[in-house]
Each structure stands twice: as structure tokens, then as C-alpha cells.
Write an enzyme that holds these catalytic residues in place. Structure first.
Site, PDB file in Angstrom:
ATOM      1  N   HIS A 309       6.862  73.253  -3.622  1.00 12.41           N
ATOM      2  CA  HIS A 309       6.208  72.874  -2.671  1.00 12.41           C
ATOM      3  C   HIS A 309       5.385  71.318  -3.060  1.00 12.41           C
ATOM      4  O   HIS A 309       4.640  71.506  -4.174  1.00 12.41           O
ATOM      5  CB  HIS A 309       4.699  73.737  -2.403  1.00 12.41           C
ATOM      6  CG  HIS A 309       3.931  73.350  -0.902  1.00 12.41           C
ATOM      7  ND1 HIS A 309       3.161  72.287  -1.201  1.00 12.41           N
ATOM      8  CD2 HIS A 309       3.868  74.067   0.014  1.00 12.41           C
ATOM      9  CE1 HIS A 309       2.611  72.400   0.007  1.00 12.41           C
ATOM     10  NE2 HIS A 309       3.033  73.259   0.767  1.00 12.41           N
ATOM     11  N   HIS A 352      -4.985  76.736  -5.369  1.00  8.59           N
ATOM     12  CA  HIS A 352      -5.292  75.381  -6.001  1.00  8.59           C
ATOM     13  C   HIS A 352      -6.593  75.446  -6.503  1.00  8.59           C
ATOM     14  O   HIS A 352      -7.682  76.162  -5.715  1.00  8.59           O
ATOM     15  CB  HIS A 352      -4.858  74.399  -4.922  1.00  8.59           C
ATOM     16  CG  HIS A 352      -5.105  72.982  -5.474  1.00  8.59           C
ATOM     17  ND1 HIS A 352      -5.456  71.972  -4.805  1.00  8.59           N
ATOM     18  CD2 HIS A 352      -4.881  72.540  -6.716  1.00  8.59           C
ATOM     19  CE1 HIS A 352      -5.369  70.928  -5.283  1.00  8.59           C
ATOM     20  NE2 HIS A 352      -5.080  71.076  -6.578  1.00  8.59           N
ATOM     21  N   GLU A 358     -11.859  68.585  -0.737  1.00  7.37           N
ATOM     22  CA  GLU A 358     -11.129  68.739   0.305  1.00  7.37           C
ATOM     23  C   GLU A 358     -11.741  69.089   1.637  1.00  7.37           C
ATOM     24  O   GLU A 358     -12.019  70.116   1.571  1.00  7.37           O
ATOM     25  CB  GLU A 358     -10.023  69.463  -0.147  1.00  7.37           C
ATOM     26  CG  GLU A 358      -8.996  69.199  -1.193  1.00  7.37           C
ATOM     27  CD  GLU A 358      -7.778  70.063  -1.504  1.00  7.37           C
ATOM     28  OE1 GLU A 358      -7.521  70.870  -0.587  1.00  7.37           O
ATOM     29  OE2 GLU A 358      -7.283  70.032  -2.544  1.00  7.37           O
ATOM     30  N   HIS A 382     -13.772  72.777   0.700  1.00 14.90           N
ATOM     31  CA  HIS A 382     -13.353  73.278  -0.456  1.00 14.90           C
ATOM     32  C   HIS A 382     -13.840  72.059  -1.574  1.00 14.90           C
ATOM     33  O   HIS A 382     -13.052  71.107  -2.002  1.00 14.90           O
ATOM     34  CB  HIS A 382     -11.881  73.589  -0.820  1.00 14.90           C
ATOM     35  CG  HIS A 382     -11.441  74.503   0.012  1.00 14.90           C
ATOM     36  ND1 HIS A 382     -10.362  74.461   0.837  1.00 14.90           N
ATOM     37  CD2 HIS A 382     -12.129  75.727   0.727  1.00 14.90           C
ATOM     38  CE1 HIS A 382     -10.249  75.354   1.800  1.00 14.90           C
ATOM     39  NE2 HIS A 382     -11.503  76.256   1.653  1.00 14.90           N
ATOM     40  N   HIS A 388      -8.967  77.803  -3.690  1.00 16.31           N
ATOM     41  CA  HIS A 388      -8.837  77.927  -2.578  1.00 16.31           C
ATOM     42  C   HIS A 388      -7.327  78.317  -2.161  1.00 16.31           C
ATOM     43  O   HIS A 388      -6.334  78.114  -3.294  1.00 16.31           O
ATOM     44  CB  HIS A 388      -9.272  76.725  -1.389  1.00 16.31           C
ATOM     45  CG  HIS A 388      -8.811  75.479  -1.886  1.00 16.31           C
ATOM     46  ND1 HIS A 388      -9.327  74.768  -3.001  1.00 16.31           N
ATOM     47  CD2 HIS A 388      -7.733  74.845  -1.659  1.00 16.31           C
ATOM     48  CE1 HIS A 388      -8.529  73.615  -3.205  1.00 16.31           C
ATOM     49  NE2 HIS A 388      -7.447  73.452  -2.635  1.00 16.31           N
TER      50      HIS A 388
END
EC number: 1.13.11.5
Length: 462
Positions: A309, A352, A358, A382, A388
Site C-alpha cells: 500500500h 499507522h 491527520e 488523529h 489509527h
């Protein structure tokens, strides 16, 4: 109860104005435009003649210091019926829920999620764009031109004989519900959900709405938004410069005997001054410091086509750089419809912990990592180093899915305001809005251990 006349008049106005909105194209271009009703209104060969064509006033709007390098120098010349200095003194007005006080409430390191922010009903209370501004979070210092704020706007009526300009920074506006007809000194823009616009520092604007309307604002202090560098991607990709649209010149020579209100956001406070004419009296302009809009559907998506990803930075639309190379005061990132084709890969966003903050919002549809709870018109935050990632249901599905090529996020548009600053949530965000979802943490509680100490290579569906 609103009358039929009150309901249909804004709609008819919106239809007519939509037909009259025209644009130039190109990000940061040096442009020139004059209202066709006054041909030749741009001076030839100079910026500030002794007498301007049509007896207009020349006024420069500077978005950077005079001595900035040419690559970052921002300014435009406006040729207007009356200069913007013609107004009564500014006086402080009620702040509402606009703030830059990041110490009004204790910090909260938890994962935070908000249900859709409630729009006031027009039948109960009329709220325009300015009165509907609510600061959700932010960081930094306005006076030193370093920082940002994230606002939510919730409104149900147009700004009547009223405009606002921001002395503190640039507004990146993301409408989520309802289109915005934005009058600026440079011309008119119609901005719909799934489009964004940027009103840069010092530019006067007024917003008409046609229904109960909601959206998000990213405000950055002291810097301007830029297109991200493409590096090895090459010359093309992500948000292409030609897809950014700039309004063409349009003016109104309108007297307002009852007074026109000019609101200034200055050092985080709101002030108002009166004048007796429309500020949208610019007959012609030229320069590279302008408002602009962009349709998110035009974003050229880059994605992994083999395995793993990729980091979400590949979805950056605009960035506001800090003085540290590669580190942004704020990035505007989207998660658009695309193909997922990676092999041997957990395809949703990974778990993460990030040194960046974020904030995420949702314009429409659902976010791939959390099918429920994260709704259009809501948001999540976050903070720096706050863990998260996908909820339990998403993890179980993605871990067992057959990895055939698939469409991801069709009918959806989530976005992120990402910042290197540690964002602080306001009292409105934590308490007064009453939209904070106290059960957010529970979406991760069902996660369970799949550890197999006696089997290094567990079998899976692929």
C-alpha cells in the site's frame, strides 16, 4: 415557514449566475482579464498610469513581499471604480465560534471522530457563511505567520450586502453539502461539492447559498498553497495545472445607501467596517495572485500496481510548505475512486502512528477503512503519534479477500488535511458542537490476536 418566493428566488438566481460564470485556466499563471462591458480597461504598457482607462483607480494586491524571488512573487493589479480604502473605521464584532486560542481547553491525545455537524434550520435561524464559521482545531501563531486552523462552516442563507477578507491567511474551502456562488474582486466562481476553491489572503469575497449548506475550511498562515513536486513521477500527474480555474473579471457598479459591511479577519479576531458601495467593482485585473477552483474528479491518480500500500502522499492535491524541505505546514490529500490491483497485499490503509496530524473529512460515500460511523459531513482527527487504522470489520474482510482487480472508493470522496503541527481541538469541537462520537475507540476493540507461534507461514485465501 419560508414562503415559496423565498425558496425559489435563490434557486433562480443560482441558475442565472451559473450561466454567467466563466474562467481562465492554469495554476499560478500570469493572467489578464477585463469585463467585456468595458473593452480596453486594462492599461497598455504600464500598471499605474496617471489616468486609468474609464477613469478607474489602480490598486495593487500583494500576496508576497516585494523582494521575493520571481518564482514565488505573488501580486495582482486591480482597476476599480473606487479603491478598497474607501470605508469607515473597523470595529470589533462578535467572534461567534471563530478562535485562534489553542490554550482554551486541555489537549486530548485520543482518536477523535465527529458525527455530521448539524446545519441550523433556516426556518428557525438564518445563518450566513461568516456567522456559520466554527473553528474545530489548529496550531501555530497568526502574528508570526506560522500555523493553520481547520474550520467547519454551517449556513443556510446568503451574505447580503456583506463580504469578508482574511488578513491572516489563505482559505481552502471544501463544500460538502450545497453549492457556493462566490463573488470575489476578480469575478465569480460556482463551487459545488466535489470541487474546492482557494481564496487567498486579503481577497474580499461574499458567498451565496441555495440550501442548508455545510463544508470544511483549511486555513494556512503566512504561506500559500502550491502544487506538490512530482519528482520521479515526471512532468504530468496528480492535479494538473491546466485544470485549475480562475474567474474572469466581472463588476457591479452598485451603490448601497443602507451600508455595505466589510468584515476583516485580523489576528484571529473579526472586525467590521461600513462603506456605501459594492466591493466587487473591479472592471479589469492582471497578475498571478488570484482566487481559483478545482474539480477533484480531474485528479490523475497514481497507485501501486504490484504489491504493498503506497503512502497517501501520492494523493496530494495541494501543499503549503514549511521552511523544512519535504515537510508541510499542511497538505490537502484526497482518496478518489481508483483501481486496486496489488498482489499478496493488505489493500486498505495500514495501521499507522504518524509524526504528522491527520484530520479527515468525507464529502460523499464511505471511507474504505471504516464503512460505518465515519459519515459525510463529519470528520476525524488523529493527532501526532496517535495510533489509527482500519476497524476490526475492515481488517477481517481484507485479510480474507480474494485479491482480484477491484474498483475502490467508487461514489466516494474522502480527504485529509495533514499537518506537521500538533493540532489542538477547540472547546466548540470537543463540547459545544455536541457532535463528538464518544464511542469511536470501540471500532478497534474487536481486534483480536491472530498470532500463530508454531506456524511462520499461515495459509490464506491467496
Amino acid at each position: 415557514m419560508l414562503s415559496l418566493k423565498n425558496q425559489t428566488a435563490p434557486l433562480l438566481k443560482g441558475i442565472l449566475e451559473t450561466l454567467n460564470t466563466r474562467y481562465l485556466s492554469g495554476f499560478g499563471n500570469e493572467c489578464a482579464s477585463e469585463d467585456p462591458r468595458c473593452p480596453g480597461s486594462l492599461p497598455e504598457g504600464q500598471n499605474n498610469p496617471q489616468v486609468c482607462p474609464y477613469n478607474l483607480y489602480a490598486e495593487q494586491l500583494s500576496g508576497s513581499a516585494f523582494t521575493c524571488p520571481r518564482s514565488t512573487n505573488k501580486r495582482s493589479w486591480l482597476y476599480r471604480i473606487l479603491p478598497s480604502v474607501s470605508h469607515k473605521p473597523f470595529e470589533a464584532i462578535d467572534q461567534g465560534h471563530v478562535t485562534h486560542n489553542w490554550d482554551e481547553i486541555a489537549p486530548d491525545p485520543n482518536q477523535l471522530r465527529w458525527k455530521p455537524f448539524e446545519i441550523p434550520k433556516a426556518s428557525q435561524k438564518q445563518v450566513d457563511f461568516v456567522k456559520g464559521l466554527h473553528t474545530l482545531c489548529g496550531a501555530g501563531d497568526i502574528r508570526s505567520n506560522n500555523g493553520l486552523a481547520i474550520h467547519i462552516f454551517l449556513c443556510n442563507t446568503s451574505m447580503e450586502n456583506k463580504c469578508i477578507y482574511n488578513s491572516d491567511g489563505d482559505f481552502l474551502i471544501v463544500p460538502q453539502k450545497g453549492k457556493l456562488l462566490i463573488y470575489t474582486e476578480f469575478g465569480k466562481m460556482l463551487v459545488k461539492p466535489n470541487e474546492i476553491c482557494v481564496i487567498q489572503r486579503g481577497m474580499r469575497f461574499s458567498i451565496d447559498v441555495f440550501e442548508e449548506t455545510r463544508g470544511y475550511i483549511l486555513e494556512v498562515y503566512g504561506v500559500h498553497f502550491e502544487l506538490p513536486d512530482l519528482g520521479p513521477i515526471g512532468a504530468n500527474g496528480l492535479a494538473n495545472p491546466r485544470d485549475f480555474l480562475i474567474p474572469v473579471a466581472w463588476y457591479e457598479d452598485r451603490q448601497v445607501p443602507g451600508g455595505y459591511t466589510v468584515i476583516n479577519k485580523y489576528q484571529g479576531k473579526l472586525f467590521a467596517a461600513r462603506q456605501y458601495f459594492s466591493p466587487f467593482n473591479v472592471v479589469a485585473w492582471h497578475g498571478n495572485y488570484t482566487p481559483y477552483k478545482y474539480n477533484l474528479e480531474n485528479f490523475m491518480v497514481i497507485n501501486s500496481v504490484a504489491f504493498d500500500h503506497a503512502d497517501p502522499s501520492i494523493f496530494t492535491v495541494l501543499t503549503a510548505k514549511s521552511v523544512r524541505p519535504g515537510v508541510a505546514i499542511a497538505d490537502f490529500v484526497i482518496f478518489p475512486p481508483r483501481w486496486g490491483v496489488t498482489e499478496k497485499t493488505f489493500r486498505p490503509p495500514y495501521y499507522h502512528r504518524n509524526c504528522m496530524s491527520e484530520f479527515m473529512g468525507l464529502i460523499k460515500g464511505h471511507y474504505e477503512a471504516k464503512q460505518g460511523g465515519f459519515l459525510p459531513g463529519g470528520g476525524s482527527l488523529h493527532g501526532a503519534m496517535t495510533p489509527h487504522g482500519p476497524d476490526a470489520d475492515c481488517f477481517e474482510r481484507a485479510s480474507k479477500a480474494k485479491l482480484a482487480p477491484e474498483r475502490i472508493a467508487d461514489g466516494t470522496m474522502a480527504f485529509m488535511f495533514e499537518s506537521s503541527l500538533s493540532l489542538v481541538v477547540t472547546e466548540w469541537g470537543l463540547k459545544i458542537s455536541s457532535c463528538l462520537d464518544g464511542n469511536y475507540y470501540k471500532c478497534w476493540e474487536p481486534l483480536k490476536s491472530h498470532f500463530t507461534p508454531n506456524s511462520k507461514n499461515p495459509t490464506g485465501p491467496n
